[in-house]
Write a protein that holds these residues in place. Structure first.
Motif, PDB file in Angstrom:
ATOM      1  N   LEU A  16       0.617  -1.594   0.203  1.00 20.26           N
ATOM      2  CA  LEU A  16      -0.234  -0.128   0.353  1.00 20.26           C
ATOM      3  C   LEU A  16       0.983   0.864  -0.305  1.00 20.26           C
ATOM      4  O   LEU A  16       0.324   1.784  -1.414  1.00 20.26           O
ATOM      5  N   PHE A  17       2.035   1.138   0.779  1.00 20.14           N
ATOM      6  CA  PHE A  17       2.656   2.671   1.042  1.00 20.14           C
ATOM      7  C   PHE A  17       3.514   2.538  -0.246  1.00 20.14           C
ATOM      8  O   PHE A  17       3.980   3.800  -1.676  1.00 20.14           O
ATOM      9  N   MET A  18       4.094   1.768  -1.136  1.00 21.80           N
ATOM     10  CA  MET A  18       4.501   2.216  -2.562  1.00 21.80           C
ATOM     11  C   MET A  18       3.633   2.004  -3.266  1.00 21.80           C
ATOM     12  O   MET A  18       3.853   3.095  -4.209  1.00 21.80           O
ATOM     13  N   GLY A  19       1.965   1.253  -3.693  1.00 23.27           N
ATOM     14  CA  GLY A  19       1.240   2.274  -4.572  1.00 23.27           C
ATOM     15  C   GLY A  19       1.354   3.277  -4.008  1.00 23.27           C
ATOM     16  O   GLY A  19       0.841   3.936  -5.378  1.00 23.27           O
ATOM     17  N   GLY A  20       0.809   3.366  -3.393  1.00 23.45           N
ATOM     18  CA  GLY A  20       0.503   5.158  -3.403  1.00 23.45           C
ATOM     19  C   GLY A  20       1.611   6.613  -3.450  1.00 23.45           C
ATOM     20  O   GLY A  20       1.621   7.157  -4.129  1.00 23.45           O
TER      21      GLY A  20
END
Length: 52
Positions: A16-20
Protein backbone atom coordinates in the motif's frame (compact mmCIF):
# COMPACT_ATOMS: atom_id res chain seq x y z
CA UNK A 1 11.42 1.23 4.91
CA UNK A 2 12.44 0.91 1.25
CA UNK A 3 12.70 -2.28 -0.86
CA UNK A 4 16.50 -2.27 -0.96
CA UNK A 5 16.77 -2.47 2.83
CA UNK A 6 17.24 -5.90 4.43
CA UNK A 7 14.13 -5.81 6.64
CA UNK A 8 11.79 -5.23 3.66
CA UNK A 9 8.90 -7.73 3.42
CA UNK A 10 6.23 -7.55 0.72
CA UNK A 11 3.18 -7.47 2.98
CA UNK A 12 -0.04 -5.49 2.55
CA UNK A 13 1.22 -2.40 4.40
CA UNK A 14 4.37 -2.13 2.32
CA UNK A 15 2.48 -2.74 -0.92
CA UNK A 16 0.00 0.00 0.00
CA UNK A 17 2.85 2.38 0.85
CA UNK A 18 4.73 1.70 -2.38
CA UNK A 19 1.51 1.88 -4.42
CA UNK A 20 0.70 5.29 -2.96
CA UNK A 21 4.25 6.50 -3.44
CA UNK A 22 4.41 5.45 -7.10
CA UNK A 23 0.90 6.83 -7.73
CA UNK A 24 1.92 10.24 -6.36
CA UNK A 25 5.22 10.21 -8.28
CA UNK A 26 3.39 9.27 -11.50
CA UNK A 27 0.98 12.20 -11.10
CA UNK A 28 3.86 14.62 -10.45
CA UNK A 29 5.85 13.23 -13.39
CA UNK A 30 2.92 13.47 -15.78
CA UNK A 31 2.21 17.03 -14.66
CA UNK A 32 5.82 18.09 -15.12
CA UNK A 33 5.99 16.37 -18.51
CA UNK A 34 2.82 18.17 -19.62
CA UNK A 35 4.27 21.54 -18.55
CA UNK A 36 7.57 20.95 -20.35
CA UNK A 37 5.87 19.77 -23.56
CA UNK A 38 3.35 22.64 -23.47
CA UNK A 39 6.16 25.16 -22.94
CA UNK A 40 8.20 23.69 -25.80
CA UNK A 41 5.19 23.84 -28.12
CA UNK A 42 4.48 27.47 -27.14
CA UNK A 43 8.11 28.45 -27.74
CA UNK A 44 8.13 26.76 -31.13
CA UNK A 45 4.93 28.57 -32.14
CA UNK A 46 6.28 31.92 -30.91
CA UNK A 47 3.44 32.34 -28.40
CA UNK A 48 5.67 32.09 -25.32
CA UNK A 49 5.22 35.71 -24.13
CA UNK A 50 1.91 36.50 -25.77
CA UNK A 51 -0.05 37.08 -22.54
CA UNK A 52 2.59 39.27 -20.83
Amino acid sequence: MLPFSFEWVWDAGHMLFMGGLWYALAILGLGMTFCVVKSAIDVCKGDAHKEH
